[in-house]
Write a protein that holds these residues in place. Structure first.
Motif, PDB file in Angstrom:
ATOM      1  N   ARG A  45       0.820  -1.212   0.000  1.00 35.48           N
ATOM      2  CA  ARG A  45       0.000   0.000   0.000  1.00 35.48           C
ATOM      3  C   ARG A  45       0.854   1.262   0.000  1.00 35.48           C
ATOM      4  O   ARG A  45       0.474   2.266  -0.598  1.00 35.48           O
ATOM      5  CB  ARG A  45      -0.952  -0.018   1.193  1.00 35.48           C
ATOM      6  N   VAL A  46       2.001   1.214   0.665  1.00 41.40           N
ATOM      7  CA  VAL A  46       2.915   2.357   0.622  1.00 41.40           C
ATOM      8  C   VAL A  46       3.416   2.568  -0.800  1.00 41.40           C
ATOM      9  O   VAL A  46       3.412   3.684  -1.333  1.00 41.40           O
ATOM     10  CB  VAL A  46       4.097   2.151   1.593  1.00 41.40           C
ATOM     11  N   LEU A  50      -0.982   4.477  -1.315  1.00 36.60           N
ATOM     12  CA  LEU A  50      -2.252   4.435  -0.602  1.00 36.60           C
ATOM     13  C   LEU A  50      -2.096   4.552   0.916  1.00 36.60           C
ATOM     14  O   LEU A  50      -3.075   4.820   1.610  1.00 36.60           O
ATOM     15  CB  LEU A  50      -2.994   3.127  -0.919  1.00 36.60           C
ATOM     16  N   HIS A  51      -0.883   4.353   1.411  1.00 33.91           N
ATOM     17  CA  HIS A  51      -0.655   4.364   2.862  1.00 33.91           C
ATOM     18  C   HIS A  51       0.500   5.306   3.178  1.00 33.91           C
ATOM     19  O   HIS A  51       1.525   5.273   2.496  1.00 33.91           O
ATOM     20  CB  HIS A  51      -0.339   2.949   3.357  1.00 33.91           C
ATOM     21  N   GLY A  69      -2.470   8.659  -0.893  1.00 30.52           N
ATOM     22  CA  GLY A  69      -3.883   8.835  -1.194  1.00 30.52           C
ATOM     23  C   GLY A  69      -4.081  10.074  -2.056  1.00 30.52           C
ATOM     24  O   GLY A  69      -3.295  10.352  -2.968  1.00 30.52           O
ATOM     25  N   TYR A  70      -5.120  10.848  -1.755  1.00 34.10           N
ATOM     26  CA  TYR A  70      -5.412  12.028  -2.558  1.00 34.10           C
ATOM     27  C   TYR A  70      -4.425  13.167  -2.337  1.00 34.10           C
ATOM     28  O   TYR A  70      -4.477  14.188  -3.043  1.00 34.10           O
ATOM     29  CB  TYR A  70      -6.840  12.501  -2.282  1.00 34.10           C
ATOM     30  N   LEU A  71      -3.504  13.016  -1.377  1.00 30.78           N
ATOM     31  CA  LEU A  71      -2.462  14.010  -1.164  1.00 30.78           C
ATOM     32  C   LEU A  71      -1.278  13.795  -2.110  1.00 30.78           C
ATOM     33  O   LEU A  71      -0.416  14.658  -2.233  1.00 30.78           O
ATOM     34  CB  LEU A  71      -1.974  13.986   0.286  1.00 30.78           C
ATOM     35  N   GLU A  75      -1.333  12.485 -11.246  1.00 29.54           N
ATOM     36  CA  GLU A  75      -0.676  11.883 -12.393  1.00 29.54           C
ATOM     37  C   GLU A  75       0.253  10.744 -11.981  1.00 29.54           C
ATOM     38  O   GLU A  75       0.476   9.800 -12.748  1.00 29.54           O
ATOM     39  CB  GLU A  75       0.104  12.934 -13.191  1.00 29.54           C
ATOM     40  N   LEU A  76       0.775  10.795 -10.744  1.00 23.38           N
ATOM     41  CA  LEU A  76       1.607   9.709 -10.251  1.00 23.38           C
ATOM     42  C   LEU A  76       0.756   8.563  -9.714  1.00 23.38           C
ATOM     43  O   LEU A  76       1.112   7.395  -9.881  1.00 23.38           O
ATOM     44  CB  LEU A  76       2.565  10.219  -9.173  1.00 23.38           C
TER      45      LEU A  76
END
Length: 223
Positions: A45-46, A50-51, A69-71, A75-76
């Motif tokens: 997840r990292v 995502l984490h 996440g959304y931060l 594009e990446l």
């Protein structure tokens, strides 16, 4: 390449990953093995952005990624697809398989979305009648193939499979492995996470043990 360098991550005050390094190379399947609870899914997840991590860096084709996440830059995020262990937990039961696959395509034109879903359905062996069914009307293998199609809908450069075959029978596992192998042969870099060493040995180009990636394990080995 997709790389993690010196990654430290966990949950609250519980650290799971301690200065872990990992590289996923385009066109190759990197297997990641380790027992349940060892942190394989956390690392997956990292790497998939995502984490969050508390230290270390993740780079995507040379670009360092801040946030998760959304931060993380959109594009990446789109450069990395992910397939989870449980296809039923990863899908909305109110959506047909067609809607599941189309989800990442979002704002694309309707005709373009239809065309892309049709391409993916053919690639991942999903017939028209299956596309119009809901998750409870298909097998785990069929649903996981839809999840795999969803994961690559935006043509990501990298794919993370987190125990993607753990809930499947041997025949279906072989099908998923073959489909992912085809993606790698076409240039996608794949991280395949599993507790099944025999599966990874047959599936991956090389296999890493998570224990050996930790800084304390490397220090012990080198001393």
């Amino acid at each position: 390449m997709l790389t993690a360098t010196g990654v430290v991550a966990g949950y609250g005050e519980h650290t799971v990953l301690r200065s872990v390094d990992l590289t996923v190379t385009p066109g190759r399947i990197t297997g990641l093995q380790g027992p349940s609870g060892s942190g394989k899914s956390t690392l997956a997840r990292v790497v998939a952005l995502l984490h969050p991590r508390t230290a270390g860096t993740v780079t995507v084709d040379g670009r360092s990624v801040t946030g998760s996440g959304y931060l993380a830059p959109a594009e990446l995020r789109r450069r990395i697809g992910m397939v989870f262990q449980s296809p039923r937990a990863a899908t909305d039961p109110r959506w047909t398989l067609r809607q599941v696959i189309a989800e990442p395509l979002g704002a694309a034109r309707r005709s373009a979305t239809r065309q892309r879903v049709a391409e993916l359905a053919e690639q991942f062996q999903l017939t028209d009648d299956l596309l119009d069914r809901y998750p409870h009307q298909v097998s785990d293998g069929q649903l996981q193939r839809a999840c795999l199609a969803r994961a690559v809908a935006l043509r990501p450069a990298y794919l993370v499979c987190d125990e993607a075959t753990a809930m499947l029978d041997p025949s279906t596992t072989a099908t998923i492995a073959q489909l992912v192998r085809g993606l790698a042969d076409a240039g996608t870099g794949v991280l395949a996470v599993s507790h099944d060493r025999a599966l990874l040995t047959a599936w991956a180009d090389h296999v890493l043990d998570l224990h050996d990636l930790h800084a304390d394990a490397r220090t012990s080995w080198e001393s």
